[in-house]
Scaffold this motif. Structure first.
Motif, PDB file in Angstrom:
ATOM      1  N   ASP A  52       2.156 -71.554  53.429  1.00  0.00           N
ATOM      2  CA  ASP A  52       1.736 -72.619  54.492  1.00  0.00           C
ATOM      3  C   ASP A  52       1.374 -73.068  55.627  1.00  0.00           C
ATOM      4  N   HIS A  53       1.026 -71.899  56.415  1.00  0.00           N
ATOM      5  CA  HIS A  53      -0.052 -72.783  57.475  1.00  0.00           C
ATOM      6  C   HIS A  53      -0.938 -72.246  57.928  1.00  0.00           C
ATOM      7  N   LEU A  54      -1.775 -71.136  56.536  1.00  0.00           N
ATOM      8  CA  LEU A  54      -2.769 -70.256  56.149  1.00  0.00           C
ATOM      9  C   LEU A  54      -4.070 -71.210  56.598  1.00  0.00           C
ATOM     10  N   ASP A  55      -4.330 -72.769  56.852  1.00  0.00           N
ATOM     11  CA  ASP A  55      -5.317 -73.465  57.178  1.00  0.00           C
ATOM     12  C   ASP A  55      -5.008 -73.091  58.747  1.00  0.00           C
ATOM     13  N   ARG A  56      -4.405 -72.249  59.331  1.00  0.00           N
ATOM     14  CA  ARG A  56      -4.506 -72.008  60.666  1.00  0.00           C
ATOM     15  C   ARG A  56      -5.256 -70.803  60.778  1.00  0.00           C
ATOM     16  N   PRO A  85      -8.679 -68.762  60.272  1.00  0.00           N
ATOM     17  CA  PRO A  85     -10.077 -67.927  59.563  1.00  0.00           C
ATOM     18  C   PRO A  85      -9.442 -67.543  58.291  1.00  0.00           C
ATOM     19  N   ASP A  86     -11.040 -67.962  57.296  1.00  0.00           N
ATOM     20  CA  ASP A  86     -11.020 -67.273  56.144  1.00  0.00           C
ATOM     21  C   ASP A  86     -11.251 -66.152  56.596  1.00  0.00           C
ATOM     22  N   TYR A  96      -6.127 -60.051  54.693  1.00  0.00           N
ATOM     23  CA  TYR A  96      -5.573 -60.426  55.414  1.00  0.00           C
ATOM     24  C   TYR A  96      -4.375 -58.630  55.570  1.00  0.00           C
ATOM     25  N   ARG A 103      -6.249 -62.474  49.960  1.00  0.00           N
ATOM     26  CA  ARG A 103      -5.862 -63.920  50.056  1.00  0.00           C
ATOM     27  C   ARG A 103      -5.447 -64.404  48.826  1.00  0.00           C
TER      28      ARG A 103
END
Length: 268
Positions: A117-121, A123-124, A128, A146
């Motif tokens: 849920d916090h992937l927006d935090r 960098p691309d 991972y 991803r």
């Protein structure tokens, strides 16, 4: 002389290095200043009574004896037993949550979350890194794309960093002792001497100050990114392997002196 119960798993099968050699060396030196006995981590709780302090060294990943370690901590806290390092460490000693916390505080760490849920935090990234919060020595580590992260809640999630090399800074109390680096990322434990810059030491000292242990040995592991900066990989404050076989004899002797003084200081 003060008495020390020195905790080590002499048979731990470490990859690329022999923990037992380091502890044989350290105990041979520390016994000059302390009455010293060595025990396995699973025996520490019932042997520590009567010792002035328990020095936890190369005891292996706690995940291998979690129940015994929790019992040891409970008994030490209940009886006021001194432990070195003190059991108040906020870094690896307490699990990996600190990486998430330091990410939120904008410290220079590899960005870390524990829920998709916090992937927006983050960098691309092309890949991972996913690993257990209680892991150690790369236990349970995997690399995923991803679109494979959806069911990875409760695990540490980090972007895979394309770094130039890893470097480790070794401290006794709050004082820097030496640094080593692994020039080849594919061979983490093939270490060579490293002369840190002023900026490197300021980077490492920031994490030592954050942890705020009064006494103890800590290792700050970092990676040098392609743009030349440093990011924290791990702050090891429980039982960091010291790679003393990779430093000059004068550095080893100076380290033993610092460790001896630190243990003595922790008893007052």
């Amino acid at each position: 002389m003060p008495s020390v119960l020195y905790v080590s798993d002499l048979a731990y099968p470490a990859r690329g290095r022999r923990y037992c050699d380091e502890d044989i060396y350290l105990t041979s030196q520390l016994r000059k200043a302390f009455n010293l006995a060595v025990c396995h981590p699973e025996d520490a709780a019932h042997l520590m009574r009567g010792f002035d302090t328990v020095v936890v060294r190369n005891s292996g990943p706690v995940i291998g004896y979690q129940d015994a370690y929790e019992h040891f901590k409970k008994q030490a806290n209940a009886t006021g037993q001194r432990v070195y390092n003190p059991l108040t460490g906020k870094a690896d000693m307490a699990g990996k949550q600190y990486l998430i916390d330091l990410t939120g505080l904008n410290y220079p760490v590899i960005p870390t979350i524990d829920t998709p849920d916090h992937l927006d935090r983050l960098p691309d990234a092309a890949e991972y890194v996913v690993k257990p919060k209680a892991g150690a020595d790369s236990h349970g580590l995997e690399f995923v794309a991803r679109d494979e992260l959806a069911n990875k809640s409760g695990l540490l999630i980090q972007p895979k960093i394309d770094f130039r090399y890893e470097v480790s800074f070794y401290f006794v109390d709050h004082e820097f002792q030496y640094a080593l680096n692994a020039p080849d990322p594919a061979h983490r434990w093939e270490l060579t001497s490293y002369t840190p810059t002023t900026a490197d030491l300021e980077f490492a000292q920031r994490f030592i100050d954050w942890n705020d242990l009064g006494h103890g040995i800590q290792r700050v592991d970092a990676c040098r990114t392609q743009d030349g900066g440093l990011l924290l990989v791990e702050l090891e404050d429980l039982n960091p392997y010291l790679s003393l076989d990779r430093v000059p004899e004068t550095t080893r002797e100076r380290f033993v002196q610092a460790m001896t003084s630190s243990i003595r200081g922790s008893l007052t």
